[in-house]
Write an enzyme that holds these catalytic residues in place. Sequence first.
Site, PDB file in Angstrom:
ATOM      1  CG  HIS A   1     -56.080 -51.300 -31.947  1.00 51.61           C
ATOM      2  ND1 HIS A   1     -55.764 -50.260 -31.094  1.00 51.61           N
ATOM      3  CD2 HIS A   1     -55.261 -51.166 -33.022  1.00 51.61           C
ATOM      4  CE1 HIS A   1     -54.811 -49.525 -31.636  1.00 51.61           C
ATOM      5  NE2 HIS A   1     -54.485 -50.050 -32.797  1.00 51.61           N
TER       6      HIS A   1
HETATM    7 CA    CA Z   1     -56.287 -56.773 -35.164  1.00 53.45          CA
END
Ligand code: CA
Length: 388
Positions: A179
């Site tokens: 992320h």
């Molecule tokens: Ca990513």
Amino acid sequence: MNGIVRPKGYNVSWHSNPDIEKHHFGHAHPMKPWRLTLAKGLIMSYGMHTAMDTYVSRMATREELEDFHSAEYMEYLKTAKVALPDDDNPKEFNLGSSDCPIFEGLFNYCSMYAGASIDAARKLCNEEADIAINWSGGLHHAKKAESSGFCYVNDIVLAILQLLRKHPRVLYIDIDVHHGDGVEEAFWSTDRVMTLSIHKYDGYQFFPGTGDLDRTGPDSEENPGAHHAINVPLADGIDDEQYVWLFKTIVGMCVDRFRPTAIVLQCGADSLAGDRLGRFNVQVQGHGACVAYCKSLNIPLLLVGGGGYTPRNVARAWAHETSIAIGCDANLNPIIPAHTPYRSHFRHDTIFPTLDQILGEPRPNKNPDKKIREIVASITEQLRFVNM
Ligand code: CA
Ligand code: TV1
Ligand code: ZN
């Protein structure tokens, strides 16, 4: 020489510095700047450097770094001493952790990869490049006053800040398997940057533990940045077909709604099959299709690197993506040229080493098509709240 020609009226700038590649995070650490040497060797053996404007990147200045980072953190990063293994490590700013060790030349390493991203962004601002590339950048976890997940300085945030001097709206897209939390957080409160990260998410364990579908920006009346964070959480083993479909569908929707005037694409290669840390089944072709799609939008494009822990595959992907940027991908001989440095690293079994074939046990695909469609439905709904 493989039919590499400089595209007419189209400029690609390539920012790199051999000094970056010489740094070592430590013996067992998965981040290996040496993968950049391997990538550069491939890019040059195909002759691609002749079709780009090439720049040896400079170090970012303290002032430039402090556009985002706190002066205290930058001072500490500059003066931090390599700790002896038995030292009682204070871990200020998370420096000296096993993920973010203090190694020889750390500050120079950080300033150089940041300088390259800043220069690349400026090339786009001055319209001296249509696509600018810095494979040594893409270190998306670094915070204002904290290192995190192998990232010390957030070159992406610094580059986007440059783009915002000229561009009203920047779309940030992150195909690293992790992320892109640092970039998301930095632009959490502005409607001039939309962030989109596709990543593995399992609720808690997989680093950094954030990035669920409902993480869309602080939702309040006063916050213009509400709804401008887009997260695509995936399970292990996603394949090219699903990944590329998702990418084109979601990026297409974001571009329609947000109308970015510049795009930054973080090309973390740990989303490839066979990665030492990643868990996806994406091939060089699928990863590159994401780059090709962004190029086809004809919006100034900054390509940065990111993760990628199986060096030969990182080199394959970034060489292939460089060829897509130039527009010579169809003309490349997939068999890696005989004079490529470290060519033996690309060999598996007895066949000739190729640019696009990666070795890696296919992982079982835990992403049902129904789940993929639900993600698209949810983001479609989210984008209705983005007003231009
Ligand atoms: Ca990513
Ligand atoms: C030293 C030696 C450090 C061996 C780190 C894998 C190591 C990892 C190592 C590792 C490793 C992580 C966590 C740590 C939770 C933290 C560039 C307390 C075999 C952009 C960063 C992942 C990804 C950090 C960076 C993650 C990027 N995974 N061996 N560390 N613990 N940290 O899980 O997004 O790709 O793994
Ligand atoms: Zn990663």
